[in-house]
Scaffold this motif. Structure first.
Motif, short mmCIF file in Angstrom:
data_model
loop_
_atom_site.label_atom_id
_atom_site.label_comp_id
_atom_site.label_asym_id
_atom_site.label_seq_id
_atom_site.Cartn_x
_atom_site.Cartn_y
_atom_site.Cartn_z
N HIS A 12 3.38 5.19 -6.54
CA HIS A 12 2.32 4.46 -5.86
C HIS A 12 2.34 4.92 -4.41
O HIS A 12 3.40 4.95 -3.77
CB HIS A 12 2.62 2.97 -5.98
N VAL A 13 1.19 5.28 -3.88
CA VAL A 13 1.12 5.80 -2.52
C VAL A 13 0.64 4.70 -1.57
O VAL A 13 -0.38 4.07 -1.81
CB VAL A 13 0.15 7.01 -2.43
N ILE A 14 1.41 4.46 -0.51
CA ILE A 14 0.97 3.53 0.54
C ILE A 14 0.33 4.38 1.64
O ILE A 14 0.97 5.25 2.20
CB ILE A 14 2.15 2.73 1.13
N VAL A 43 -0.56 8.84 13.00
CA VAL A 43 -1.08 8.97 11.63
C VAL A 43 -2.59 8.77 11.63
O VAL A 43 -3.14 8.10 12.48
CB VAL A 43 -0.41 7.97 10.66
N GLU A 44 -3.20 9.41 10.67
CA GLU A 44 -4.65 9.35 10.53
C GLU A 44 -5.03 8.28 9.51
O GLU A 44 -4.19 7.86 8.71
CB GLU A 44 -5.20 10.70 10.06
N TYR A 45 -6.30 7.92 9.50
CA TYR A 45 -6.81 6.98 8.50
C TYR A 45 -6.62 7.59 7.10
O TYR A 45 -6.98 8.73 6.86
CB TYR A 45 -8.29 6.71 8.76
N GLY A 46 -6.02 6.81 6.21
CA GLY A 46 -5.86 7.26 4.83
C GLY A 46 -4.67 8.19 4.59
O GLY A 46 -4.44 8.62 3.47
N GLN A 47 -3.91 8.48 5.64
CA GLN A 47 -2.76 9.38 5.47
C GLN A 47 -1.65 8.69 4.66
O GLN A 47 -1.29 7.56 4.95
CB GLN A 47 -2.22 9.77 6.86
N PRO A 48 -1.11 9.38 3.63
CA PRO A 48 -0.03 8.77 2.85
C PRO A 48 1.22 8.57 3.72
O PRO A 48 1.59 9.46 4.47
CB PRO A 48 0.24 9.80 1.75
N LEU A 49 1.81 7.38 3.60
CA LEU A 49 2.99 7.04 4.39
C LEU A 49 4.26 6.95 3.55
O LEU A 49 5.31 7.44 3.91
CB LEU A 49 2.78 5.69 5.10
N PHE A 50 4.11 6.26 2.40
CA PHE A 50 5.27 6.02 1.54
C PHE A 50 4.92 6.34 0.09
O PHE A 50 3.78 6.13 -0.32
CB PHE A 50 5.68 4.54 1.57
N LEU A 51 5.92 6.83 -0.65
CA LEU A 51 5.78 6.91 -2.10
C LEU A 51 6.69 5.83 -2.69
O LEU A 51 7.88 5.78 -2.38
CB LEU A 51 6.22 8.28 -2.63
N ILE A 52 6.12 4.97 -3.50
CA ILE A 52 6.87 3.88 -4.11
C ILE A 52 6.92 4.11 -5.62
O ILE A 52 5.87 4.35 -6.25
CB ILE A 52 6.20 2.52 -3.84
N ASP A 53 8.12 4.05 -6.18
CA ASP A 53 8.28 4.16 -7.63
C ASP A 53 8.16 2.75 -8.20
O ASP A 53 9.06 1.93 -8.01
CB ASP A 53 9.67 4.74 -7.91
N PRO A 54 7.04 2.43 -8.85
CA PRO A 54 6.80 1.05 -9.25
C PRO A 54 7.81 0.57 -10.32
O PRO A 54 8.17 1.34 -11.21
CB PRO A 54 5.40 1.08 -9.84
N LEU A 55 8.26 -0.65 -10.17
CA LEU A 55 9.14 -1.27 -11.16
C LEU A 55 8.35 -2.39 -11.81
O LEU A 55 7.66 -3.13 -11.13
CB LEU A 55 10.37 -1.88 -10.48
N SER A 56 8.47 -2.48 -13.10
CA SER A 56 7.70 -3.54 -13.76
C SER A 56 8.53 -4.82 -13.88
O SER A 56 9.73 -4.79 -13.77
CB SER A 56 7.23 -3.09 -15.12
#
Lengths: 150, 235
Positions: A72-74, A137-150
């Motif tokens: 998931h990209v923040i 940072v620019e508008y819409g620039q990816p900041l974090f990658l999150i590995d989703p946990l269910s």
């Protein structure tokens, strides 16, 4: 070429309307033929579409595909300066490997001295931090990658 | 706009209370002293007795452009202290200056659908710690007499609520000229320190509140946090 890759290949071909497929890599040769079953694809598909699918499965481009699909990209909602911690010298809001919950603050983006707290919208593990502290940072620039946990 | 008031003798930080407390919108939290007053990016805001320290929250309307809010609040504060005869100017983007020293500061945090605003005004301090002597000033030190902090608060909130209604309805465009006219160092040679140190003439601000600096290489625009201004002559 590992077994997972072959399984994936079979799966993809099974769900396409490719009838016959072969791939040679070194001494290994794979030949897959499909037979019409009850899940036959709808008629009337254009042949170009088939070719596209065929190409898609050839390179196991894990890096790109995985980062986009699995994580998931923040993204930054605004232009500003990225800060990982609430104050200079303080511990960062999050580190790689931390498990975060929805609503948890991940960083601050500052513009004109307005401190915008950026929160996670998923529960998951921080996989990658894509921006350095203090960077613009620019508008819409990816900041974090999150590995989703269910 | 401001319906509830909580006035405390002392707290660690009115900003933390307003942020974490579950107060209805329009609640103002005031303290006579703060043990851990906060400036921007967690810097300490010296908060001895005699100053006026308050925070309040506003609903953050999604999609609303609020980045120029500190400039609007600066304009409100400038008018409020001006009504006591204190001539003050706005130091881009979030401070108020009088006689070349800091009189008030503004901190805005945007979190969980709310805007949390913190304001510190030096009102009745008779002196400042040695390390702040050259950079801080109070209304008392400017005017030579004490002020009723309740009255200062009332006038500040009155102007803030008037200006905020206008800002929310009309945007920053309604304030741009007024803010620009009242900026410290306007038209003067200044040094802007961001990633690099740039010298130029302070031209003003654009329609979003960003700083404009005239340099030999053209007009530069600054939004960044690390920008700090000083008169070129002071270096």
């Amino acid at each position: 070429m590992d077994i997972e890759f072959i399984k994936e290949l079979i799966h993809l071909i099974k769900n396409s309307n490719i009838k016959s497929f072969s791939l040679t890599e070194g001494e290994l040769k794979i030949q897959i033929e499909t037979h019409e079953g009850p899940q036959a694809p709808p008629q009337g598909r254009k042949p170009e579409k088939e070719e596209f699918k065929f190409q898609e499965i050839l390179p196991p481009s894990e890096d790109v595909v995985e980062e986009e699909d699995k994580y998931h990209v923040i993204k930054s909602p605004l232009v500003g300066t990225f800060y990982r911690s609430p104050s200079p010298g303080a511990p960062p809001f999050v580190d790689v490997g931390d498990v975060v919950s929805p609503g948890q603050v991940l960083c601050i983006i500052e513009a004109l001295k307005v401190m915008n707290e950026i929160e996670s919208d998923v529960k998951g593990r921080v996989e990658k931090i894509l921006v350095e502290n203090g960077e613009t940072v620019e508008y819409g620039q990816p900041l974090f990658l999150i590995d989703p946990l269910s | 706009m401001f319906e509830h008031l909580i006035w405390l003798e002392e707290t660690d930080s009115t900003q933390r209370l307003a942020k974490e407390g579950d107060f209805p919108p329009g609640t103002v939290v005031v303290a006579n002293r703060q043990s851990r007053g906060r400036g921007r990016l967690g810097r300490v805001w010296e908060s001895p007795r005699g100053g006026l320290y308050f925070s309040f929250t506003l609903r953050d309307e999604p999609g609303k452009e609020v980045s120029a809010l500190p400039l609007v609040l600066g304009y409100s504060l400038r008018s409020a202290v001006g009504s006591f005869g204190i001539e003050a100017k706005i130091k881009w983007p979030n401070d108020i200056y009088a006689k070349g020293k800091k009189l008030a500061g503004i901190l805005v945090e945007r979190t969980k659908g709310r805007l949390v605003v913190g304001i510190g005004v030096n009102v009745n301090q008779g002196s400042f710690p040695h390390e702040l002597e050259d950079s801080a000033i109070s209304m008392r030190l400017v005017a030579g007499g004490k002020f009723d902090r309740r009255e200062v608060l009332i006038r500040a909130l009155d102007r803030i609520s008037r200006d905020l209604s206008k800002f929310l309805a009309e945007g920053f465009g309604a304030f741009k000229d007024a803010v620009e006219e009242n900026m410290v160092f306007l038209g003067e040679r200044v040094v802007v320190i961001s990633d690099k140190r740039v010298e130029g003439r302070l031209k003003g601000i654009d329609d979003s509140g960003r700083l404009l600096l005239d340099t030999p290489r053209g007009t530069l625009t600054f939004l960044s946090a690390q920008v700090s201004l000083r008169s070129a002559g002071m270096e």
